[in-house]
Write an enzyme that holds these catalytic residues in place. Structure first.
Site, PDB file in Angstrom:
ATOM      1  N   SER A   1      -2.921  -3.902  -3.227  1.00 25.47           N
ATOM      2  CA  SER A   1      -2.377  -2.540  -2.800  1.00 25.47           C
ATOM      3  C   SER A   1      -3.563  -1.459  -2.451  1.00 25.47           C
ATOM      4  O   SER A   1      -4.286  -1.320  -3.339  1.00 25.47           O
ATOM      5  CB  SER A   1      -1.571  -2.279  -3.757  1.00 25.47           C
ATOM      6  OG  SER A   1      -0.628  -0.763  -3.497  1.00 25.47           O
TER       7      SER A   1
ATOM      8  N   SER B   1       0.800  -1.198  -0.237  1.00 22.54           N
ATOM      9  CA  SER B   1       0.065  -0.010  -0.173  1.00 22.54           C
ATOM     10  C   SER B   1       0.848   1.274  -0.163  1.00 22.54           C
ATOM     11  O   SER B   1       2.186   1.311   0.266  1.00 22.54           O
ATOM     12  CB  SER B   1      -0.825  -0.135   1.197  1.00 22.54           C
ATOM     13  OG  SER B   1      -1.782  -1.151   1.247  1.00 22.54           O
TER      14      SER B   1
ATOM     15  N   ASP C   1      -3.981   2.052  -2.196  1.00 23.97           N
ATOM     16  CA  ASP C   1      -3.182   3.252  -2.688  1.00 23.97           C
ATOM     17  C   ASP C   1      -4.396   4.352  -2.469  1.00 23.97           C
ATOM     18  O   ASP C   1      -5.261   4.752  -3.368  1.00 23.97           O
ATOM     19  CB  ASP C   1      -2.842   3.095  -4.096  1.00 23.97           C
ATOM     20  CG  ASP C   1      -1.920   1.873  -4.444  1.00 23.97           C
ATOM     21  OD1 ASP C   1      -1.298   1.684  -3.373  1.00 23.97           O
ATOM     22  OD2 ASP C   1      -1.905   1.288  -5.232  1.00 23.97           O
TER      23      ASP C   1
END
Length: 372
Positions: free
Chosen positions: A278, A240, A280
Site C-alpha cells: 500500500s 494505496s 499511503d
C-alpha cells in the site's frame, strides 16, 4: 427508503457524524479559503474508469512561488512525483494532481506545461510538479494510459470553489477501498478562526469500519463471486491512499509534516490494514493569511503545544472524507472485475444494532451515540 434512493449520499446525509467539531459550509477541502478542486473523469465501460483530480491553491502565482508543505509517508509503495523536494525544502510549488499509477508521469509533464504558461513563470527553469497516484488497474485498463495533457489541463482549468464531487469521479473513478468501490472523498473542520480541509483518493484494503463498527464484505455485504480485495478475493495491484490536507492556520513545513502524519493515522479508524503493497501518503499545506497576502514568508504563529486541536480536526476530517469516498461511490463493472458499492441500509442497520445510531430516517436528524 430504498438503497437506490440512498445512492451517492454522504456520511452526514445518513446521520453518521465523526467528531464534535463543526464543519465548513461545504464540508469539503474547498472550505479552506483560496483552495479549488477540479475533476476530469474518463469512462468507456467496461475498459476505462479513470481520471484526474486537481487541487489548486490560488495563493500560488506571480507574487508567491511556493507554500509551506509537509509530507508523511505511511508506506512508500507508490509513485508520488515531487516527494523528495517537498520533504527536503518543505515547499509546494505547483497545484497537486491525483491520477492513476501509470498516468502519473504524463500528468506531471502536463502540470509543468500548465505552470510554465502561468503568469510569473516566463523565465522559470526549474519546477517541482507534485502528482500522487493509486492503482486502478482492476477496474480500468491502466496500461492504456488514457490520461492526456488535455485531461489534466481541463481538471486544472475547471477547478472551482464550493461543493466537491465525490465517489466515482476524477482520480477516484476506478479505485476500490475496504472491499468496496472507493473513490474521492472530502470533508472539513473549523478550529476557532481556522479551517482544516481534507481530500482523499481511497484505494486500499482492510475491513470497512464506521464509527468503530466493522462492516465486513464477507458477511453478506458483497454478493458472492464479486471481487473483494482484503477479504480473501483477488487483490488489486496497488492498495494505496492519497490524502491532501489544507489549512489556513499559519503553520510551517515541520508542523505541517506533523499534521500529515495524523492524516495517515486516520486511515486506521476506517479499517485500513496497512499492507506492505500500500502506498499511503499525506501532503499538508498552509495557505497564506491576510497579513502575508503580498507574498512575504510567514513565521509559524502556532506553538507546537497548541497543535492538538488541529491534529484532532485533521483526523476527523480525513476519517469522514474516507467514509464519504466509499459511501458516495457506486457499483462499477470494470476492465477485470467488479467493485460493489457499500450497501447503505446494511451500514445503518449495523450502526443501530451497535447502539451508535438511534432509529430514524436517513436524511433527517439522527440521535447519535458518542462521537468517535
Amino acid at each position: 427508503m430504498t438503497d437506490d434512493e440512498l445512492t451517492a449520499r454522504r456520511a452526514r446525509d445518513l446521520g453518521i457524524v465523526v467528531g464534535a467539531l463543526p464543519t465548513g459550509v461545504h464540508n469539503a477541502l474547498t472550505d479552506v479559503p483560496g483552495v479549488r478542486v477540479g475533476h476530469t473523469t474518463i469512462v468507456d465501460p467496461p475498459r476505462l474508469h479513470t481520471g484526474v483530480t486537481a487541487i489548486v491553491p490560488d495563493a500560488l502565482g506571480p507574487d508567491r512561488r511556493s507554500l509551506p508543505c509537509g509530507l508523511f509517508v505511511g508506506n512508500g509503495f507508490g509513485k508520488l512525483i515531487g516527494a523528495t523536494q517537498v520533504a527536503e525544502l518543505g515547499a509546494l510549488e505547483t497545484p497537486i494532481l491525483l491520477t492513476a499509477t501509470l498516468s502519473a508521469f504524463r500528468a506531471a509533464d502536463a502540470l509543468v506545461t500548465y505552470v510554465l504558461a502561468s503568469p510569473g513563470h516566463e523565465t522559470t527553469r526549474t519546477l517541482n510538479p507534485v502528482v500522487g497516484e493509486t492503482n486502478d488497474g482492476r477496474l480500468s485498463d491502466i496500461r492504456a494510459r488514457p490520461v492526456t495533457e488535455a485531461h489534466v489541463l481541463a481538471a486544472l482549468d475547471g477547478a472551482t470553489p464550493g461543493a466537491v464531487a465525490e465517489g466515482c469521479v476524477g482520480a477516484g473513478t476506478g479505485t476500490m477501498a475496504l472491499a468496496f468501490k472507493g473513490g474521492i472523498g472530502t470533508s472539513s473542520r473549523l478550529v476557532g478562526d481556522w479551517t482544516v480541509g481534507a481530500l482523499v483518493q481511497s484505494n486500499f484494503s482492510g475491513t470497512l469500519t464506521v464509527r468503530g463498527v466493522p462492516i465486513p464484505a464477507d458477511d453478506g455485504a458483497v454478493p458472492a463471486g464479486t471481487d473483494r480485495p482484503g477479504t480473501g478475493g483477488p487483490e488489486p495491484e496497488g492498495n494505496s491512499c492519497m490524502i491532501v490536507v489544507a489549512t489556513d492556520a499559519p503553520l510551517d513545513a515541520r508542523q505541517l509534516g506533523r499534521v500529515a502524519r495524523r492524516a495517515v493515522f486516520a486511515m486506521g479508524r476506517v479499517g485500513s490494514d496497512f499492507t506492505g503493497g500500500s502506498g499511503d501518503y499525506a501532503l499538508a499545506f498552509s495557505t497564506p493569511g491576510a497579513a502575508s497576502a503580498e507574498g512575504v514568508p510567514r513565521a509559524a504563529e502556532v506553538a507546537d503545544g497548541d497543535l492538538d486541536p488541529l491534529f484532532a480536526a485533521t483526523m476527523d476530517a480525513v476519517e469522514e472524507a474516507l467514509l464519504n469516498s466509499v459511501l458516495t461511490a457506486t457499483t462499477t463493472v470494470g476492465h477485470r472485475g467488479t467493485a460493489t458499492a457499500v450497501p447503505h441500509e446494511l451500514v445503518l442497520r449495523r450502526l443501530r444494532d451497535a447502539g451508535v445510531l438511534a432509529a430514524g430516517r436517513p436524511g433527517q436528524p439522527w440521535a447519535a451515540g458518542p462521537a468517535s
